[in-house]
Design an enzyme around this catalytic site. Structure first.
Site, PDB file in Angstrom:
ATOM      1  NE  ARG A 151      -7.922   3.642   2.937  1.00 25.44           N
ATOM      2  CZ  ARG A 151      -7.470   4.820   2.512  1.00 25.44           C
ATOM      3  NH1 ARG A 151      -8.238   5.580   1.725  1.00 25.44           N
ATOM      4  NH2 ARG A 151      -6.275   5.248   2.853  1.00 25.44           N
ATOM      5  CE  LYS A 175      -8.130   4.004   6.648  1.00 29.22           C
ATOM      6  NZ  LYS A 175      -7.092   3.082   7.177  1.00 29.22           N
ATOM      7  CG  HIS A 246      -7.980  -3.343   1.967  1.00 27.66           C
ATOM      8  ND1 HIS A 246      -8.976  -2.634   1.341  1.00 27.66           N
ATOM      9  CD2 HIS A 246      -8.000  -2.939   3.255  1.00 27.66           C
ATOM     10  CE1 HIS A 246      -9.567  -1.833   2.210  1.00 27.66           C
ATOM     11  NE2 HIS A 246      -8.999  -1.998   3.378  1.00 27.66           N
ATOM     12  NE  ARG A 249      -5.880   0.712   0.064  1.00 28.03           N
ATOM     13  CZ  ARG A 249      -5.845   2.018  -0.228  1.00 28.03           C
ATOM     14  NH1 ARG A 249      -6.473   2.473  -1.295  1.00 28.03           N
ATOM     15  NH2 ARG A 249      -5.178   2.863   0.543  1.00 28.03           N
ATOM     16  CG  HIS A 272      -0.950   5.218   1.454  1.00 28.11           C
ATOM     17  ND1 HIS A 272      -0.108   4.274   0.907  1.00 28.11           N
ATOM     18  CD2 HIS A 272      -2.031   4.532   1.898  1.00 28.11           C
ATOM     19  CE1 HIS A 272      -0.659   3.078   1.006  1.00 28.11           C
ATOM     20  NE2 HIS A 272      -1.821   3.215   1.606  1.00 28.11           N
ATOM     21  CE1 TYR A 281       0.951  -2.610  -1.815  1.00 29.29           C
ATOM     22  CE2 TYR A 281       1.022  -0.355  -1.011  1.00 29.29           C
ATOM     23  CZ  TYR A 281       0.376  -1.573  -1.117  1.00 29.29           C
ATOM     24  OH  TYR A 281      -0.847  -1.747  -0.518  1.00 29.29           O
TER      25      TYR A 281
END
Length: 300
Positions: A151, A175, A246, A249, A272, A281
């Site tokens: 990120r 995160k 992003h 990314r 994730h 994706y």
């Protein structure tokens, strides 16, 4: 569409309640009022009203919105407005049955992330001039971003303690305070080491910083500043595709999946927590394959 005085009073009463209970902005309140007025006018045209309508009326109205070209997101927002309105009427004891209760919202589908083609990425990465210290820094940042899928916030805050140059990995706390190790790849590692030997000491002069990619003032760069730098190089490369902070990314993940990477590996690399977030994706890759089929197959 005409709204009668009685219908308008009912709508105004509900909008006033929204203001009192939820403190919505004037724009939000006007949006609710407009949706309900259009709904009321449509009902009056059919000899009904907001307090007399049925589930069949709701379905017919939403169907007409769809035929008129409204997006699923707009229709879902409209349905949410009606749902709140009729729940309020039930709560106040003005209705015995909710005409929206069994009406399902349209499936929205997750928006596909903005990405770049592999050719565009190569063009972008080729723009910084290694003879200029600040551009050598930018080149290392772009290469690292595309190689690791970090990120932007993780990239600009990167510290020396997170680099494993001998192992060719970077340690990131993402995160949810979750830590992950991501390989850099040879090209990104080469650019990073070149920058650490040359461009970075020039940027810092006699100053010191634990931040890997400091600003000209030796401080941590902001996300906005780096976003500006990406747009600068994209413009220089003649890239007209829409970009987001992003973009690289998303390109990292998309190109991995396009080349057959396992989705769970991509999930780990991106940090994730849920595989469903990464599964977007697969849709990107499927669209890419379909586009290639249409372009190159004789019956595409």
């Amino acid at each position: 569409m005409i709204v009668t005085g009685g219908e308008q009073a009912i709508i105004d009463s509900y909008v006033d309640t929204l203001w009192l209970e939820r403190g919505l902005s004037d724009n939000s309140l006007q949006s609710y009022r407009r949706d309900l007025q259009q709904w009321s006018g449509w009902l009056v045209g059919r000899g009904s009203g907001v307090m007399q309508c049925t589930r069949a009326d709701v379905l017919a109205y939403l169907g007409e919105q769809h035929k008129a070209g409204k997006s699923p997101r707009s229709i879902a927002r409209l349905l949410s407005c009606l749902r709140g309105f009729y729940r309020y009427q039930l709560r106040e004891g003005r209705l015995l049955e909710d005409p929206v209760a069994d009406v399902d919202a349209p499936k929205l589908g997750r928006p596909l992330p903005k990405s770049l083609s592999e050719t565009d990425v190569e063009l972008l990465l080729a723009q910084p001039d290694d003879d200029i210290a600040v551009e050598q820094r930018d080149r290392a940042m772009l290469e690292l971003l595309y190689a690791t899928g970090l990120r932007v916030s993780e990239l600009v805050s990167l510290r020396f303690s997170q680099l494993g140059l001998a192992q060719g990995v970077v340690r990131v706390t993402g995160k949810g305070n979750k830590e992950r190790l991501v390989p850099m790849g040879e090209e990104a590692l080469h650019c990073l080491e070149q920058y650490l030997r040359g461009g970075r000491p020039q940027l810092l002069a006699d100053g010191e910083s634990d931040v890997v990619f400091p600003s000209r003032r030796g401080q941590m760069m902001t996300r906005q500043t780096f976003w500006y730098r990406i747009k600068h190089y994209a413009l220089r490369a003649g890239i007209r595709a829409p970009l987001s902070p992003h973009t690289l990314r998303h390109a990292f993940a998309t190109h991995l999946v396009n080349h057959g990477a396992d989705l769970r590996v991509v999930q780990l690399l991106l940090g994730h927590s849920d595989l469903s977030t990464t599964q977007i994706y697969t849709h990107v890759a499927r669209e890419r394959m379909q586009a290639l089929h249409r372009e190159h197959h004789p019956r595409g």
